[in-house]
Design a protein around this motif. Structure first.
Motif, short mmCIF file in Angstrom:
data_model
loop_
_atom_site.label_atom_id
_atom_site.label_comp_id
_atom_site.label_asym_id
_atom_site.label_seq_id
_atom_site.Cartn_x
_atom_site.Cartn_y
_atom_site.Cartn_z
N GLU A 2 -23.90 -18.82 -39.20
CA GLU A 2 -22.63 -19.50 -39.42
C GLU A 2 -21.44 -18.55 -39.26
O GLU A 2 -20.45 -18.88 -38.62
CB GLU A 2 -22.59 -20.14 -40.81
CG GLU A 2 -21.36 -21.00 -41.03
CD GLU A 2 -21.42 -21.78 -42.33
OE1 GLU A 2 -20.54 -22.64 -42.54
OE2 GLU A 2 -22.35 -21.57 -43.13
N PHE A 3 -21.56 -17.34 -39.85
CA PHE A 3 -20.44 -16.40 -39.83
C PHE A 3 -20.92 -15.00 -39.43
O PHE A 3 -22.07 -14.64 -39.65
CB PHE A 3 -19.78 -16.32 -41.22
CG PHE A 3 -19.26 -17.63 -41.73
CD1 PHE A 3 -18.18 -18.25 -41.10
CD2 PHE A 3 -19.83 -18.23 -42.84
CE1 PHE A 3 -17.69 -19.46 -41.58
CE2 PHE A 3 -19.35 -19.44 -43.31
CZ PHE A 3 -18.27 -20.06 -42.68
N GLY B 85 -18.80 -20.64 -30.86
CA GLY B 85 -18.49 -21.38 -32.07
C GLY B 85 -18.62 -20.53 -33.32
O GLY B 85 -17.88 -20.71 -34.29
N ARG C 269 -15.77 -20.02 -36.10
CA ARG C 269 -15.99 -20.27 -37.53
C ARG C 269 -15.62 -19.07 -38.37
O ARG C 269 -15.10 -19.19 -39.47
CB ARG C 269 -17.46 -20.65 -37.78
CG ARG C 269 -17.84 -22.05 -37.32
CD ARG C 269 -19.21 -22.44 -37.86
NE ARG C 269 -20.27 -21.56 -37.40
CZ ARG C 269 -20.94 -21.72 -36.26
NH1 ARG C 269 -20.61 -22.71 -35.45
NH2 ARG C 269 -21.91 -20.89 -35.92
N THR C 270 -15.90 -17.88 -37.84
CA THR C 270 -15.63 -16.65 -38.59
C THR C 270 -14.14 -16.36 -38.69
O THR C 270 -13.63 -16.05 -39.76
CB THR C 270 -16.35 -15.46 -37.92
OG1 THR C 270 -17.75 -15.74 -37.84
CG2 THR C 270 -16.15 -14.19 -38.72
N PRO D 166 -11.09 -18.42 -37.21
CA PRO D 166 -10.53 -19.51 -36.40
C PRO D 166 -9.13 -19.24 -35.88
O PRO D 166 -8.76 -19.76 -34.82
CB PRO D 166 -10.56 -20.71 -37.36
CG PRO D 166 -10.66 -20.12 -38.73
CD PRO D 166 -11.43 -18.85 -38.58
N TRP E 40 -21.67 -27.66 -36.74
CA TRP E 40 -22.51 -26.73 -37.50
C TRP E 40 -23.10 -27.49 -38.68
O TRP E 40 -22.35 -28.15 -39.40
CB TRP E 40 -21.71 -25.53 -37.98
CG TRP E 40 -22.53 -24.65 -38.89
CD1 TRP E 40 -22.53 -24.66 -40.25
CD2 TRP E 40 -23.51 -23.69 -38.50
NE1 TRP E 40 -23.44 -23.77 -40.75
CE2 TRP E 40 -24.06 -23.16 -39.69
CE3 TRP E 40 -23.99 -23.24 -37.27
CZ2 TRP E 40 -25.05 -22.19 -39.69
CZ3 TRP E 40 -24.96 -22.29 -37.28
CH2 TRP E 40 -25.50 -21.76 -38.47
#
Length: 204
Positions: free
Chosen positions: A24-25, A158, A162-163, A165, A203
């Motif tokens: 995710e990050f 992406g 997400r990390t 924006p 996500w």
């Protein structure tokens, strides 16, 4: 003709690099895999000779060999560069700082030599060695896009968005975000950004 097509597809599949899906990050800093390995400053034959001497002295033999491999690539002596890097891969651990630096730099030398598949192979070995280095999403997106694995490229991009924006949604930020990249590589990443903007992946 049909048999040849099937065989060609099998070969391409065999050489396709399998990589895990993005996290995710990616907030972590990874100094080991964001800098070129430099032991000696200089250029030309004088630099080569100085690096050979450093290798022989043994104090920074690995670092000197890595820089010598990079010099070989930049001078078009690709076979020698690969031979030197392969020596280092066999004697360095991908989990160690120096081992990560070697693989990161080897990947970039391969990529700039027009070998994105081989570059991806080096970078992929680093994905599980640290938590979530910030260099991973844009670098993986670049390699995937070059390999025409566009959906994967957008998925990796992406992760960058997400990390951070506010940074990765504007290609005008690339000069500061990616100072070591060639302009042509920033332009390629801008294509990935365009594809992400057209259809942002969800996500997870």
């Amino acid at each position: 003709m049909l048999l040849a097509t099937v065989l060609a597809s099998a070969v391409l599949s065999a050489h396709a690099q399998t990589v895990p899906k993005p996290k995710e990050f990616y907030f972590d800093e990874d100094k080991a895999a964001t800098r070129e390995i430099v032991v000696v400053q200089g250029e030309g034959e004088a630099l080569v000779q100085a690096l050979v001497r450093e290798r022989e002295r043994g104090r920074k033999s690995t670092e000197a060999t890595a820089q010598l491999a990079h010099v070989a690539f930049t001078e078009g002596r690709v076979d020698l560069g690969k031979q030197l890097y392969q020596q280092l891969l066999g004697s360095s651990d991908a989990n160690g700082n120096l081992g990560r630096a070697v693989r990161w730099n080897y990947g970039w030398d391969l990529y700039r030599n027009g070998e994105p598949q081989a570059a991806l192979g080096q970078w992929a070995t680093l994905l599980g060695t640290t938590g979530g280095p910030s260099w991973i999403p844009p670098t993986m997106a670049l390699a995937m896009w070059k390999l025409d694995r566009k959906a994967e490229a957008v998925a990796w991009y992406g992760a960058a968005v997400r990390t951070e924006p506010l940074l990765w949604t504007d290609a005008r930020n690339y000069d500061s975000l990616l100072p070591g990249w060639r302009q042509e590589d920033r332009d390629t990443l801008a294509e990935v950004l365009g594809a992400w903007q057209a259809n942002p992946p969800r996500w997870p």
